[in-house]
Design an enzyme around this catalytic site. Structure first.
Site, short mmCIF file in Angstrom:
data_model
loop_
_atom_site.label_atom_id
_atom_site.label_comp_id
_atom_site.label_asym_id
_atom_site.label_seq_id
_atom_site.Cartn_x
_atom_site.Cartn_y
_atom_site.Cartn_z
N ASP A 97 0.84 -1.20 0.00
CA ASP A 97 0.00 0.00 0.00
C ASP A 97 0.88 1.26 0.00
O ASP A 97 1.70 1.44 -0.89
CB ASP A 97 -0.97 -0.07 1.19
CG ASP A 97 -2.08 0.94 1.15
OD1 ASP A 97 -3.08 0.71 0.48
OD2 ASP A 97 -1.93 1.98 1.81
N HIS A 262 -6.93 -7.23 0.60
CA HIS A 262 -5.88 -6.22 0.48
C HIS A 262 -4.75 -6.45 1.48
O HIS A 262 -3.57 -6.27 1.15
CB HIS A 262 -6.51 -4.84 0.71
CG HIS A 262 -5.54 -3.71 0.68
ND1 HIS A 262 -4.84 -3.35 -0.45
CD2 HIS A 262 -5.18 -2.83 1.65
CE1 HIS A 262 -4.09 -2.29 -0.19
NE2 HIS A 262 -4.26 -1.97 1.08
#
Length: 282
Positions: A97, A262
Site C-alpha cells: 500500500d 488487500h
C-alpha cells in the site's frame, strides 16, 4: 530475537524499527492504516535466514511525525538512511500500500541501494490517478478527501477517526480473523494519533509525488532491479491491465494476481513469504 529501537534519519525524524534474524537484509514497509506490525507473520518466516527490518514510516506508528514534507522521495530517503545506520548499504525492499509507493520511489531514486523490489496491492502513483474515473472511482474516495487543502480533511477524519480507519480495515479484509481484535485496536490507536501526518502523506500523492513520477516517466527512468508485484484484480473493476502498467515501470517483472484481500501479509502470509523468497533468488 527481535530488537526494537529508534533510528535518526533526518534532523527532526527518528523512525521506530523492529529488527530480527540475520543474513541478507530485507526491509518491509507497511501500508495504511497500519504499522510495522502488519508484517509480523512474514517477518517471523523470513528472519530464519534474513535480517528483517520493519520500520514504522515517517508519520506513522511510533515513528516521529513532523509537520511538512511527506513526499515519497523524502520517505524513501528515510529508508535508505535507516538501512545504512543499521549497517546495510544494499538491501531488498518490499512495501504494502503506502509503503509500496515509498519502495517504488526508493527503487527509482536509489537503484544502487535497492537490490530487489516487491509491491503489494497498489499501482504507482501516476497510474493510480490515471485509472480513477467515473463512478467506479468511488472506491478511492479517501484519496480525493485527503488530497484537499489542509484543514477540513484533518478535522473530518479526527472527528470520527476510529470509524474512518476501521472502515478500511473491515472493507478491505476478506478474512476478518486475519486482523484479530488486539491488532485492530493497535492500528486504530496508532492511526488516531497520526491523523495530520497520514493526511499529509496522502496529500503528497496528489501533488509532489505525481510531479516526481511524471519527471521519471518523461526521462524514461525505470526500476532496474528484479521486481515482484502481488495484486488483487482491481483492473476488472476499474478497467485497466495492471501487469501492463507495472511493466512500463519494471521491465524485470513478476506480476502475481492474488485472491485474498488487500491485507495479504496477514491474510496469506505464506504466499507473501514464498514470493519474497523467490524474488530474492532472482
Amino acid at each position: 530475537m527481535v530488537q526494537e529501537l529508534k533510528v535518526r534519519v533526518d534532523d527532526d525524524v527518528e523512525l521506530f524499527v523492529s529488527v530480527s534474524g540475520s543474513g541478507r537484509p530485507i526491509v518491509l514497509l507497511h501500508g495504511f492504516p497500519q504499522t510495522h506490525l502488519m508484517w509480523r507473520h512474514v517477518a517471523a518466516d523470513l528472519s530464519a535466514d534474513h535480517t528483517v527490518i520493519c520500520p514504522d514510516l515517517r508519520g506513522y506508528g511510533a515513528s516521529d511525525k513532523p509537520a511538512g514534507d511527506y513526499s515519497k522521495r523524502t520517505m524513501a530517503r528515510d529508508i535508505v538512511r535507516l538501512a545504512r545506520e543499521l549497517g546495510h548499504d544494499r538491501f531488498a525492499l518490499a512495501g504494502h500500500d503506502r509503503g509500496a509507493l515509498v519502495a517504488v520511489r526508493a527503487g527509482l531514486d536509489h537503484p544502487g541501494h535497492v537490490t530487489h523490489l516487491a509491491s503489494l496491492d497498489v499501482l504507482p502513483t501516476l497510474d493510480m490517478w490515471d485509472v480513477m474515473h467515473g463512478e467506479s472511482a468511488a472506491v478511492g474516495f479517501h484519496l480525493y478527501l485527503m488530497a484537499q487543502p489542509p484543514g477540513l480533511p484533518e478535522r473530518m477524519i479526527a472527528a470520527s477517526a476510529d470509524d474512518f480507519f476501521g472502515y478500511f480495515l473491515d472493507l478491505w479484509t476478506r478474512d476478518p480473523q486475519a486482523i484479530p481484535a488486539d491488532v485492530r485496536a493497535h492500528y486504530l490507536r496508532a492511526s488516531r494519533a497520526a491523523v495530520p501526518s497520514i493526511v499529509a502523506d496522502y496529500r503528497a500523492s496528489a501533488g509532489i509525488d505525481l510531479q516526481h513520477d511524471r519527471e521519471d516517466r518523461a526521462a524514461g527512468r525505470t526500476l532496474t532491479m528484479p521486481t515482484t508485484v502481488l495484486q488483487q484484480d482491481w483492473g476488472s473493476l476499474l478497467g485497466f491491465d495492471a501487469a501492463a502498467l507495472w511493466r512500463a515501470w519494471a521491465p524485470d517483472l513478476r506480476h502475481v494476481p492474488v485472491t485474498c484481500g488487500h491485507f495479504m501479509a496477514e491474510e496469506d502470509p505464506g504466499l507473501v513469504a514464498k514470493e519474497l523468497r523467490a524474488l530474492l533468488d532472482r
